[in-house]
Design an enzyme around this catalytic site. Structure first.
Site, PDB file in Angstrom:
ATOM      1  N   GLU A  36       0.826  -1.211   0.000  1.00 53.58           N
ATOM      2  CA  GLU A  36       0.000   0.000   0.000  1.00 53.58           C
ATOM      3  C   GLU A  36       0.858   1.258   0.000  1.00 53.58           C
ATOM      4  OE1 GLU A  36      -2.939   0.152  -0.828  1.00 53.58           O
ATOM      5  OE2 GLU A  36      -3.517  -1.940  -0.653  1.00 53.58           O
ATOM      6  N   TYR A 124      -5.590   7.175   3.930  1.00 49.42           N
ATOM      7  CA  TYR A 124      -5.769   6.126   2.923  1.00 49.42           C
ATOM      8  C   TYR A 124      -5.066   4.835   3.361  1.00 49.42           C
ATOM      9  CZ  TYR A 124      -4.847   2.976  -0.751  1.00 49.42           C
ATOM     10  OH  TYR A 124      -4.735   1.793  -1.436  1.00 49.42           O
ATOM     11  N   ASP A 142      -9.094   6.571  -2.457  1.00 48.02           N
ATOM     12  CA  ASP A 142      -7.926   6.995  -3.228  1.00 48.02           C
ATOM     13  C   ASP A 142      -8.432   7.615  -4.535  1.00 48.02           C
ATOM     14  OD1 ASP A 142      -8.705   4.890  -4.834  1.00 48.02           O
ATOM     15  OD2 ASP A 142      -6.707   4.017  -5.004  1.00 48.02           O
TER      16      ASP A 142
HETATM   17  N1  ADE Z   1      -4.046   0.621  -5.346  1.00 48.98           N
HETATM   18  C1  ADE Z   1      -3.463   0.687  -4.145  1.00 48.98           C
HETATM   19  N2  ADE Z   1      -3.724  -0.397  -3.411  1.00 48.98           N
HETATM   20  C2  ADE Z   1      -4.500  -1.185  -4.178  1.00 48.98           C
HETATM   21  C3  ADE Z   1      -5.084  -2.439  -3.985  1.00 48.98           C
HETATM   22  N3  ADE Z   1      -4.913  -3.095  -2.844  1.00 48.98           N
HETATM   23  N4  ADE Z   1      -5.837  -2.940  -4.982  1.00 48.98           N
HETATM   24  C4  ADE Z   1      -5.990  -2.244  -6.122  1.00 48.98           C
HETATM   25  N5  ADE Z   1      -5.435  -1.078  -6.375  1.00 48.98           N
HETATM   26  C5  ADE Z   1      -4.699  -0.549  -5.418  1.00 48.98           C
END
Ligand code: ADE
Length: 328
Positions: A36, A124, A142
């Site tokens: 993440e 986030y 996000d």
């Molecule tokens: N962008 C950031 N984290 C994500 C996730 N877990 N799945 C899809 N897009 C993402």
């Protein structure tokens, strides 16, 4: 607002169509947290490379806490936004502290509030990790989710608070991690900024923006600053460039590199012009005039692969005719 049928349709779509990503095959909160943090400003294709590198180099939070910040920057090299790497290192050290000392006894905290208290973790990331790694019912927002929401509700510029309220109301609390990821996945693969694929969208029948999806949300005007700089790569007698480490704050903090200047350097004797390059960051466009100079007073330089360099400095060194083995 989404109906129960919409929610079920989106989760069913996610179960069938989600991309096979390695951080979706693990329950390890540390690996999920690394994904993440990396994915905040990095595309999945690039994120994959850096995630693998970070997981291999620092398989546990303890492994990172025991490493130096330089080692973390080196593993992060090329991923950009280097403050994320420095904050991640600080996070690992805090997690390893005992509770009396304000830490978490070596275990990543499970709640949104505790995650949010960690260095480098904003709303986030706290919500993403709490929901994906610990099944906590918190909705994350996000850029992808904002776009999905703006289209579903046909709004050109929804405020952050409205998007969060929508996400909170839409959250599927019995599968919160999958729900958050399903919305992000929809935004990343179907409800994309351009070439939208409404025909493949499980929410199309409830979408108010389906007739003109690209109108929502209206693009934000981003002003880029143009920066023009010169750099003289000093080359030592052993053929390596003379590099120094930048201070721990400011741009490219903690990374190594040659010295940049806004002043003209051509007039300096024995300075050779090598060429001009451009480099784009999210908010800045760089034009860099690259020069080299053999420094006969300096016997040894710094092998470029022994230190962490930004992608810009890697390009500069290559244009100055020095070999670097660093990835972009
Ligand atoms: N962008 C950031 N984290 C994500 C996730 N877990 N799945 C899809 N897009 C993402």
């Amino acid at each position: 607002m989404l109906t129960t049928d919409d929610q079920q349709a989106l989760l069913a779509w996610y179960d069938q169509h989600q991309r096979d990503l390695p951080w979706r095959r693990t329950n390890d909160p540390w690996r999920i947290l690394l994904s993440e943090i990396l994915l905040q400003q990095t595309q999945v294709s690039r994120g994959l490379v850096y995630w693998r590198r970070m997981v291999d180099t620092f398989p546990t939070v303890e492994a990172m806490a025991l490493a130096s910040v330089d080692a973390v920057l080196k593993a992060w090299e090329g991923a950009g936004y280097y403050s994320r790497a420095r904050r991640l290192h600080a996070l690992s050290q805090r997690v390893m502290l005992s509770e009396e000392n304000g830490g978490f006894n070596g275990e990543l905290p499970r709640t949104y509030a505790d995650l949010l208290s960690l260095s480098g973790i904003g709303p986030y990331t706290a919500a993403a990790v709490a929901s994906i790694a610990f099944e906590q019912p918190v909705a994350c927002v996000d850029g992808n989710i904002r776009r999905v929401m703006a289209r579903l509700t046909a709004q050109t510029d929804p405020a952050a608070k409205e998007v969060q309220a929508w996400a909170d109301a839409a959250l599927q609390t019995h599968r919160p991690g999958d729900w958050n990821q399903a919305l992000m996945e929809l935004g990343a693969t179907v409800c994309t900024p351009r070439k939208v694929r409404c025909g493949a969208c499980p929410l199309a029948s409830s979408c108010r923006g389906v007739d003109a999806p690209e109108r929502y949300p209206a693009p934000k005007k981003q002003k880029k600053t143009n920066v023009e700089l010169s750099v003289v790569v000093e080359v030592a007698l052993d053929g390596y460039p003379v590099l120094s480490q930048r201070p721990m704050s400011g741009m490219f903090a903690g990374l190594w590199g040659p010295h940049y200047t806004e002043e003209a350097v051509e007039h300096r004797s024995s300075v050779v012009f090598c060429g001009t390059l451009r480099h784009e960051l999210s908010h800045r466009s760089f034009t860099v005039h690259v020069h080299r100079h053999t420094n006969t007073e300096c016997t040894t330089g710094t092998p470029p692969d022994s230190v962490a360099l930004s992608a810009l400095d890697t390009k500069v060194l290559e244009l100055a005719g020095l070999k670097t083995d660093n990835p972009r």
